[in-house]
Design an enzyme around this catalytic site. Structure first.
Site, PDB file in Angstrom:
ATOM      1  N   GLN A 180       1.038  -0.955   0.182  1.00  0.00           N
ATOM      2  CA  GLN A 180      -0.094   0.140   0.082  1.00  0.00           C
ATOM      3  C   GLN A 180       0.347   1.200  -0.086  1.00  0.00           C
ATOM      4  O   GLN A 180      -0.084   2.458  -0.171  1.00  0.00           O
ATOM      5  CB  GLN A 180      -0.975   0.221   1.668  1.00  0.00           C
ATOM      6  N   SER A 200       2.973  -5.114  -5.374  1.00  0.00           N
ATOM      7  CA  SER A 200       2.429  -5.430  -6.610  1.00  0.00           C
ATOM      8  C   SER A 200       2.037  -4.856  -7.728  1.00  0.00           C
ATOM      9  O   SER A 200       1.709  -3.205  -7.212  1.00  0.00           O
ATOM     10  CB  SER A 200       0.917  -5.578  -5.291  1.00  0.00           C
ATOM     11  N   HIS A 202      -0.902  -4.000  -9.537  1.00  0.00           N
ATOM     12  CA  HIS A 202      -2.154  -3.655  -9.410  1.00  0.00           C
ATOM     13  C   HIS A 202      -2.594  -2.569  -8.006  1.00  0.00           C
ATOM     14  O   HIS A 202      -4.070  -2.340  -8.281  1.00  0.00           O
ATOM     15  CB  HIS A 202      -2.987  -4.607  -9.837  1.00  0.00           C
ATOM     16  N   CYS A 328      -9.516  -8.096   0.191  1.00  0.00           N
ATOM     17  CA  CYS A 328      -9.643  -9.372  -0.875  1.00  0.00           C
ATOM     18  C   CYS A 328     -11.076 -10.149  -0.020  1.00  0.00           C
ATOM     19  O   CYS A 328     -11.482 -11.408  -0.680  1.00  0.00           O
ATOM     20  CB  CYS A 328      -8.652 -10.967  -0.206  1.00  0.00           C
TER      21      CYS A 328
END
Ligand code: PLP
Length: 376
Positions: A180, A200, A202, A328
Protein backbone atom coordinates in the site's frame (compact mmCIF):
# COMPACT_ATOMS: atom_id res chain seq x y z
CA UNK A 1 -22.59 9.20 -11.33
CA UNK A 2 -20.28 6.21 -10.83
CA UNK A 3 -17.71 6.59 -8.11
CA UNK A 4 -14.71 4.32 -7.55
CA UNK A 5 -13.55 4.53 -3.93
CA UNK A 6 -11.92 1.11 -3.73
CA UNK A 7 -8.36 1.98 -4.71
CA UNK A 8 -6.86 -0.04 -1.87
CA UNK A 9 -8.38 -3.14 -3.49
CA UNK A 10 -7.07 -2.30 -6.93
CA UNK A 11 -6.39 0.73 -9.08
CA UNK A 12 -7.27 1.65 -12.67
CA UNK A 13 -4.42 1.33 -15.16
CA UNK A 14 -2.43 4.45 -15.92
CA UNK A 15 -2.59 5.44 -19.62
CA UNK A 16 1.18 5.43 -20.09
CA UNK A 17 1.34 1.97 -18.50
CA UNK A 18 -1.27 0.71 -20.97
CA UNK A 19 0.77 2.21 -23.81
CA UNK A 20 4.02 0.66 -22.63
CA UNK A 21 2.35 -2.73 -22.21
CA UNK A 22 0.54 -2.44 -25.53
CA UNK A 23 3.83 -1.86 -27.33
CA UNK A 24 5.35 -4.94 -25.75
CA UNK A 25 2.24 -7.05 -26.34
CA UNK A 26 2.02 -6.19 -30.00
CA UNK A 27 5.71 -6.17 -30.90
CA UNK A 28 7.83 -7.96 -28.36
CA UNK A 29 6.54 -11.46 -28.07
CA UNK A 30 10.00 -12.94 -27.67
CA UNK A 31 10.94 -15.19 -24.78
CA UNK A 32 13.70 -13.48 -22.74
CA UNK A 33 15.50 -16.84 -22.51
CA UNK A 34 15.80 -17.18 -26.31
CA UNK A 35 19.18 -16.21 -27.69
CA UNK A 36 17.96 -14.79 -31.00
CA UNK A 37 17.22 -11.10 -31.55
CA UNK A 38 13.56 -11.25 -30.42
CA UNK A 39 14.63 -12.98 -27.24
CA UNK A 40 17.44 -10.52 -26.63
CA UNK A 41 15.07 -7.57 -27.01
CA UNK A 42 12.68 -9.14 -24.51
CA UNK A 43 15.60 -9.74 -22.11
CA UNK A 44 16.60 -6.08 -22.42
CA UNK A 45 13.06 -4.99 -21.55
CA UNK A 46 13.05 -7.16 -18.43
CA UNK A 47 16.47 -5.97 -17.30
CA UNK A 48 15.62 -2.31 -17.98
CA UNK A 49 12.49 -2.73 -15.90
CA UNK A 50 14.55 -4.25 -13.09
CA UNK A 51 16.96 -1.29 -13.25
CA UNK A 52 14.06 1.17 -13.02
CA UNK A 53 12.64 -0.56 -9.94
CA UNK A 54 16.06 -0.89 -8.31
CA UNK A 55 16.87 2.80 -8.89
CA UNK A 56 13.58 3.97 -7.41
CA UNK A 57 14.14 1.88 -4.28
CA UNK A 58 17.90 2.65 -4.14
CA UNK A 59 18.62 -1.05 -4.30
CA UNK A 60 20.94 -2.96 -6.59
CA UNK A 61 19.46 -4.75 -9.60
CA UNK A 62 20.60 -8.09 -8.16
CA UNK A 63 18.25 -7.55 -5.22
CA UNK A 64 15.04 -7.16 -7.28
CA UNK A 65 13.04 -10.19 -8.44
CA UNK A 66 9.76 -10.26 -10.32
CA UNK A 67 7.02 -12.55 -9.02
CA UNK A 68 3.35 -13.12 -9.86
CA UNK A 69 1.98 -10.97 -7.01
CA UNK A 70 2.77 -9.66 -3.55
CA UNK A 71 1.12 -12.72 -2.04
CA UNK A 72 3.83 -14.83 -3.65
CA UNK A 73 6.56 -12.40 -2.53
CA UNK A 74 5.36 -12.46 1.07
CA UNK A 75 5.10 -16.26 1.11
CA UNK A 76 8.61 -16.45 -0.32
CA UNK A 77 10.13 -14.11 2.27
CA UNK A 78 8.66 -16.02 5.20
CA UNK A 79 8.97 -19.63 4.00
CA UNK A 80 12.47 -19.23 2.55
CA UNK A 81 13.91 -17.34 5.50
CA UNK A 82 12.88 -20.27 7.71
CA UNK A 83 14.16 -22.88 5.30
CA UNK A 84 17.35 -21.18 4.12
CA UNK A 85 18.42 -18.59 6.68
CA UNK A 86 17.90 -20.43 9.95
CA UNK A 87 14.97 -18.31 11.11
CA UNK A 88 13.20 -20.12 13.95
CA UNK A 89 11.32 -17.23 15.51
CA UNK A 90 8.90 -14.79 13.86
CA UNK A 91 7.43 -11.62 15.30
CA UNK A 92 4.42 -10.20 13.50
CA UNK A 93 1.14 -8.42 14.17
CA UNK A 94 -2.49 -9.60 14.03
CA UNK A 95 -3.34 -6.86 11.51
CA UNK A 96 -1.11 -8.15 8.70
CA UNK A 97 -2.58 -9.08 5.33
CA UNK A 98 -4.04 -12.62 5.12
CA UNK A 99 -1.18 -13.67 2.84
CA UNK A 100 1.17 -13.16 5.80
CA UNK A 101 -1.23 -14.40 8.49
CA UNK A 102 -2.15 -17.57 6.62
CA UNK A 103 1.49 -18.28 5.77
CA UNK A 104 2.30 -18.00 9.47
CA UNK A 105 -0.64 -20.27 10.29
CA UNK A 106 0.71 -22.88 7.93
CA UNK A 107 4.22 -22.48 9.39
CA UNK A 108 2.76 -23.10 12.85
CA UNK A 109 1.28 -26.40 11.61
CA UNK A 110 4.18 -27.58 9.46
CA UNK A 111 7.07 -26.31 11.54
CA UNK A 112 6.02 -26.24 15.21
CA UNK A 113 9.59 -25.56 16.33
CA UNK A 114 9.30 -22.07 14.79
CA UNK A 115 8.13 -19.77 17.56
CA UNK A 116 5.57 -17.18 16.45
CA UNK A 117 5.03 -14.10 18.59
CA UNK A 118 2.28 -11.56 18.07
CA UNK A 119 2.72 -7.91 18.95
CA UNK A 120 -0.21 -6.18 20.60
CA UNK A 121 -1.94 -3.44 18.65
CA UNK A 122 -3.72 -0.49 20.23
CA UNK A 123 -7.22 0.69 19.31
CA UNK A 124 -5.82 2.44 16.22
CA UNK A 125 -3.77 -0.52 15.05
CA UNK A 126 -0.36 0.74 16.22
CA UNK A 127 2.29 -1.67 17.41
CA UNK A 128 4.63 -0.68 20.23
CA UNK A 129 8.33 -0.23 19.47
CA UNK A 130 9.07 -1.01 23.13
CA UNK A 131 7.29 -4.34 22.94
CA UNK A 132 9.13 -5.20 19.73
CA UNK A 133 12.43 -4.40 21.46
CA UNK A 134 11.46 -6.49 24.50
CA UNK A 135 10.56 -9.46 22.30
CA UNK A 136 13.83 -9.18 20.42
CA UNK A 137 15.84 -8.90 23.63
CA UNK A 138 14.12 -11.92 25.18
CA UNK A 139 15.78 -14.51 22.93
CA UNK A 140 18.91 -15.22 20.91
CA UNK A 141 17.00 -17.25 18.32
CA UNK A 142 17.29 -16.14 14.70
CA UNK A 143 14.27 -13.87 14.29
CA UNK A 144 12.30 -12.48 11.37
CA UNK A 145 10.12 -9.45 12.04
CA UNK A 146 7.25 -9.29 9.54
CA UNK A 147 5.34 -6.01 9.63
CA UNK A 148 3.47 -4.21 6.87
CA UNK A 149 4.33 -0.57 6.13
CA UNK A 150 0.71 0.57 5.80
CA UNK A 151 -2.41 -1.35 6.74
CA UNK A 152 -4.75 -2.02 3.82
CA UNK A 153 -7.94 -1.92 5.90
CA UNK A 154 -7.53 0.99 8.30
CA UNK A 155 -4.50 2.82 6.88
CA UNK A 156 -2.37 2.83 10.04
CA UNK A 157 1.37 2.86 9.26
CA UNK A 158 4.41 1.67 11.16
CA UNK A 159 7.39 3.97 11.57
CA UNK A 160 9.51 1.99 9.12
CA UNK A 161 12.74 3.77 10.10
CA UNK A 162 12.24 2.99 13.77
CA UNK A 163 11.32 -0.67 13.18
CA UNK A 164 14.23 -1.03 10.78
CA UNK A 165 16.70 0.36 13.34
CA UNK A 166 15.36 -1.88 16.10
CA UNK A 167 15.62 -4.97 13.87
CA UNK A 168 19.11 -4.07 12.74
CA UNK A 169 20.41 -3.40 16.22
CA UNK A 170 19.05 -6.79 17.37
CA UNK A 171 20.38 -8.67 14.38
CA UNK A 172 16.86 -9.63 13.29
CA UNK A 173 15.68 -9.91 9.69
CA UNK A 174 12.97 -7.43 8.69
CA UNK A 175 10.28 -8.29 6.15
CA UNK A 176 8.09 -5.36 5.14
CA UNK A 177 4.95 -5.65 3.01
CA UNK A 178 4.90 -2.29 1.20
CA UNK A 179 1.97 -3.08 -1.11
CA UNK A 180 0.00 0.00 0.00
CA UNK A 181 3.00 2.36 0.14
CA UNK A 182 5.46 1.57 -2.65
CA UNK A 183 5.55 4.47 -5.12
CA UNK A 184 3.46 6.55 -2.72
CA UNK A 185 5.98 7.10 0.09
CA UNK A 186 9.74 7.54 -0.23
CA UNK A 187 11.54 4.24 0.42
CA UNK A 188 15.34 4.34 0.28
CA UNK A 189 16.77 0.88 0.79
CA UNK A 190 20.34 2.18 0.79
CA UNK A 191 19.51 3.94 4.07
CA UNK A 192 16.69 1.89 5.56
CA UNK A 193 17.61 -1.63 6.65
CA UNK A 194 15.08 -4.07 5.20
CA UNK A 195 15.76 -7.73 4.45
CA UNK A 196 12.70 -8.44 2.29
CA UNK A 197 10.18 -6.04 0.78
CA UNK A 198 7.14 -6.77 -1.38
CA UNK A 199 5.11 -4.74 -3.87
CA UNK A 200 2.24 -5.37 -6.28
CA UNK A 201 1.51 -3.88 -9.72
CA UNK A 202 -2.24 -3.54 -9.45
CA UNK A 203 -2.15 -1.28 -6.37
CA UNK A 204 -0.02 1.31 -8.18
CA UNK A 205 -2.05 1.87 -11.37
CA UNK A 206 -0.28 -1.05 -13.02
CA UNK A 207 -1.35 -4.52 -14.11
CA UNK A 208 -2.57 -7.44 -12.05
CA UNK A 209 -0.52 -10.61 -11.92
CA UNK A 210 2.86 -8.98 -11.29
CA UNK A 211 4.70 -8.40 -8.04
CA UNK A 212 8.21 -7.79 -6.84
CA UNK A 213 10.33 -8.96 -4.00
CA UNK A 214 13.42 -7.09 -2.86
CA UNK A 215 15.86 -9.44 -1.19
CA UNK A 216 18.79 -7.80 0.51
CA UNK A 217 22.12 -9.12 -0.82
CA UNK A 218 23.06 -10.39 2.65
CA UNK A 219 20.07 -12.74 2.81
CA UNK A 220 20.02 -14.63 -0.44
CA UNK A 221 17.52 -17.44 -0.31
CA UNK A 222 16.88 -20.50 -2.45
CA UNK A 223 13.95 -20.87 -4.87
CA UNK A 224 10.44 -21.72 -3.78
CA UNK A 225 9.46 -22.42 -7.40
CA UNK A 226 11.91 -24.55 -9.37
CA UNK A 227 12.08 -24.81 -13.12
CA UNK A 228 13.93 -23.30 -16.05
CA UNK A 229 16.06 -21.00 -13.92
CA UNK A 230 14.49 -17.62 -14.72
CA UNK A 231 15.07 -14.67 -12.38
CA UNK A 232 18.61 -15.89 -11.76
CA UNK A 233 17.18 -19.28 -10.73
CA UNK A 234 15.28 -17.78 -7.78
CA UNK A 235 11.88 -17.73 -9.41
CA UNK A 236 11.41 -19.96 -12.42
CA UNK A 237 8.63 -19.57 -14.96
CA UNK A 238 8.71 -17.65 -18.25
CA UNK A 239 8.82 -13.97 -17.37
CA UNK A 240 5.53 -12.03 -17.51
CA UNK A 241 7.18 -9.49 -19.74
CA UNK A 242 4.07 -7.28 -20.20
CA UNK A 243 3.52 -7.26 -16.47
CA UNK A 244 7.18 -6.56 -15.75
CA UNK A 245 7.29 -3.61 -18.16
CA UNK A 246 3.93 -2.42 -16.79
CA UNK A 247 5.11 -2.67 -13.19
CA UNK A 248 8.26 -0.65 -13.82
CA UNK A 249 6.33 1.99 -15.76
CA UNK A 250 3.66 2.33 -13.12
CA UNK A 251 6.22 2.60 -10.33
CA UNK A 252 8.18 5.17 -12.32
CA UNK A 253 5.14 7.33 -13.12
CA UNK A 254 3.75 7.13 -9.59
CA UNK A 255 7.07 7.83 -7.88
CA UNK A 256 7.57 10.98 -9.93
CA UNK A 257 4.18 12.32 -8.87
CA UNK A 258 4.01 11.01 -5.34
CA UNK A 259 4.13 14.38 -3.54
CA UNK A 260 1.39 15.87 -5.76
CA UNK A 261 -0.78 12.78 -5.42
CA UNK A 262 -0.21 12.72 -1.67
CA UNK A 263 -1.41 16.31 -1.33
CA UNK A 264 -4.37 15.82 -3.68
CA UNK A 265 -5.51 12.70 -1.89
CA UNK A 266 -5.07 14.32 1.53
CA UNK A 267 -7.30 17.18 0.38
CA UNK A 268 -9.97 14.69 -0.74
CA UNK A 269 -9.76 12.88 2.58
CA UNK A 270 -10.05 16.12 4.54
CA UNK A 271 -12.95 17.23 2.38
CA UNK A 272 -14.72 13.94 3.15
CA UNK A 273 -14.17 14.41 6.88
CA UNK A 274 -15.22 18.08 6.83
CA UNK A 275 -18.43 17.32 4.95
CA UNK A 276 -19.17 14.29 7.11
CA UNK A 277 -18.70 16.37 10.28
CA UNK A 278 -21.46 18.70 9.03
CA UNK A 279 -23.86 16.22 7.45
CA UNK A 280 -23.29 12.87 9.20
CA UNK A 281 -21.84 13.67 12.63
CA UNK A 282 -22.42 10.10 13.86
CA UNK A 283 -19.64 8.95 11.54
CA UNK A 284 -16.35 7.88 13.18
CA UNK A 285 -12.99 6.69 11.88
CA UNK A 286 -10.80 3.65 12.39
CA UNK A 287 -7.01 3.92 12.49
CA UNK A 288 -4.60 6.82 12.93
CA UNK A 289 -5.84 10.20 11.73
CA UNK A 290 -3.09 12.61 12.80
CA UNK A 291 0.17 10.90 11.88
CA UNK A 292 1.40 7.57 10.54
CA UNK A 293 -1.62 7.04 8.30
CA UNK A 294 -2.18 6.31 4.62
CA UNK A 295 -4.10 9.28 3.20
CA UNK A 296 -5.77 7.11 0.56
CA UNK A 297 -7.49 4.82 3.08
CA UNK A 298 -10.39 6.15 5.13
CA UNK A 299 -12.06 3.52 7.28
CA UNK A 300 -15.39 4.87 8.42
CA UNK A 301 -17.76 3.49 11.03
CA UNK A 302 -21.49 4.11 11.38
CA UNK A 303 -23.99 2.85 13.92
CA UNK A 304 -25.41 -0.60 13.08
CA UNK A 305 -29.11 -0.29 12.39
CA UNK A 306 -31.68 -2.00 10.17
CA UNK A 307 -30.97 0.70 7.57
CA UNK A 308 -27.21 0.42 7.64
CA UNK A 309 -27.35 -3.37 7.51
CA UNK A 310 -27.40 -3.36 3.72
CA UNK A 311 -25.19 -0.32 3.32
CA UNK A 312 -22.65 -1.86 0.94
CA UNK A 313 -25.46 -3.04 -1.29
CA UNK A 314 -27.14 0.38 -1.17
CA UNK A 315 -23.93 2.22 -1.96
CA UNK A 316 -23.39 -0.12 -4.88
CA UNK A 317 -26.84 0.42 -6.38
CA UNK A 318 -26.18 4.14 -6.09
CA UNK A 319 -23.05 3.71 -8.20
CA UNK A 320 -20.51 3.92 -5.35
CA UNK A 321 -17.80 1.25 -5.18
CA UNK A 322 -16.36 0.94 -1.67
CA UNK A 323 -15.45 -2.00 0.46
CA UNK A 324 -16.65 -3.55 3.69
CA UNK A 325 -13.23 -4.70 4.77
CA UNK A 326 -9.98 -5.70 3.16
CA UNK A 327 -9.28 -6.07 -0.54
CA UNK A 328 -9.76 -9.80 -0.54
CA UNK A 329 -13.11 -9.54 1.23
CA UNK A 330 -14.30 -6.59 -0.85
CA UNK A 331 -18.04 -6.63 -1.04
CA UNK A 332 -18.42 -9.39 1.48
CA UNK A 333 -19.90 -8.66 4.86
CA UNK A 334 -17.53 -11.01 6.63
CA UNK A 335 -15.95 -9.81 9.86
CA UNK A 336 -12.45 -8.47 9.52
CA UNK A 337 -9.44 -9.70 11.50
CA UNK A 338 -8.13 -6.12 11.62
CA UNK A 339 -11.34 -4.74 13.15
CA UNK A 340 -11.26 -7.62 15.61
CA UNK A 341 -7.62 -6.86 16.53
CA UNK A 342 -8.36 -3.18 17.21
CA UNK A 343 -11.52 -4.21 19.10
CA UNK A 344 -13.79 -2.13 16.91
CA UNK A 345 -17.19 -1.87 18.67
CA UNK A 346 -19.62 -4.55 17.53
CA UNK A 347 -22.50 -2.09 17.36
CA UNK A 348 -20.83 -0.20 14.52
CA UNK A 349 -20.43 -1.03 10.85
CA UNK A 350 -17.27 -0.29 8.90
CA UNK A 351 -16.93 0.94 5.34
CA UNK A 352 -13.53 1.44 3.75
CA UNK A 353 -13.37 4.28 1.26
CA UNK A 354 -10.04 4.33 -0.58
CA UNK A 355 -9.13 7.21 -2.83
CA UNK A 356 -6.87 7.94 -5.77
CA UNK A 357 -5.62 11.19 -7.32
CA UNK A 358 -8.26 10.60 -10.03
CA UNK A 359 -11.14 11.15 -7.60
CA UNK A 360 -12.86 14.52 -7.18
CA UNK A 361 -14.53 16.50 -4.42
CA UNK A 362 -17.81 16.19 -6.40
CA UNK A 363 -17.60 12.42 -6.00
CA UNK A 364 -17.09 12.88 -2.29
CA UNK A 365 -20.08 15.23 -2.00
CA UNK A 366 -22.22 12.75 -3.94
CA UNK A 367 -21.12 9.90 -1.66
CA UNK A 368 -21.75 11.85 1.54
CA UNK A 369 -25.23 12.78 0.31
CA UNK A 370 -26.01 9.15 -0.57
CA UNK A 371 -24.66 7.96 2.79
CA UNK A 372 -26.86 10.52 4.52
CA UNK A 373 -29.92 9.38 2.52
CA UNK A 374 -29.28 5.71 3.28
CA UNK A 375 -28.85 6.42 6.98
CA UNK A 376 -31.92 8.64 7.33
N1 PLP B 1 -0.45 -7.00 1.12
C1 PLP B 1 -1.31 -5.97 1.21
C2 PLP B 1 -1.11 -4.94 2.27
C3 PLP B 1 -2.37 -5.87 0.32
O1 PLP B 1 -3.22 -4.83 0.42
C4 PLP B 1 -2.54 -6.87 -0.67
C5 PLP B 1 -3.71 -6.82 -1.58
O2 PLP B 1 -4.82 -6.59 -1.13
C6 PLP B 1 -1.59 -7.90 -0.74
C7 PLP B 1 -0.57 -7.94 0.17
C8 PLP B 1 -1.68 -8.95 -1.79
O3 PLP B 1 -1.26 -8.43 -3.04
P1 PLP B 1 -1.47 -9.24 -4.38
O4 PLP B 1 -2.86 -8.95 -4.83
O5 PLP B 1 -0.44 -8.70 -5.34
O6 PLP B 1 -1.23 -10.67 -4.08
Amino acid sequence: MRVYFDNAATTPLNASVIQAMHDVMTLEYGNPSSIHSKGRTARTLVEDARKTVANILSASTGEIFFTSCATESNNMAIMCSIRDLGVNRIISSPTEHPCVLNTLKSVAIQDPQVEILWLDVDSKGNISADQLTQYLEASDRKTLVSLMHGNNEIGTMIDIEEVSKICKSHNALFHCDTVQTIGKFPIDLSKTYVSFLSGSGHKIYGPKGIGIIYINNDNMIKPLINGGGQERTLRSGTENIYGIVGFAKSLEVLSMQKEDHHNDILKLRNHFKDQAAIKIPQLQYNGNQEELFLPHILSVTIPKTMKTDLIMFNLDINGICASAGSACSSGSERDSHVLEAIKSPLDRKTIRFSFSHLNTTEEIDFTIDKLMEIME
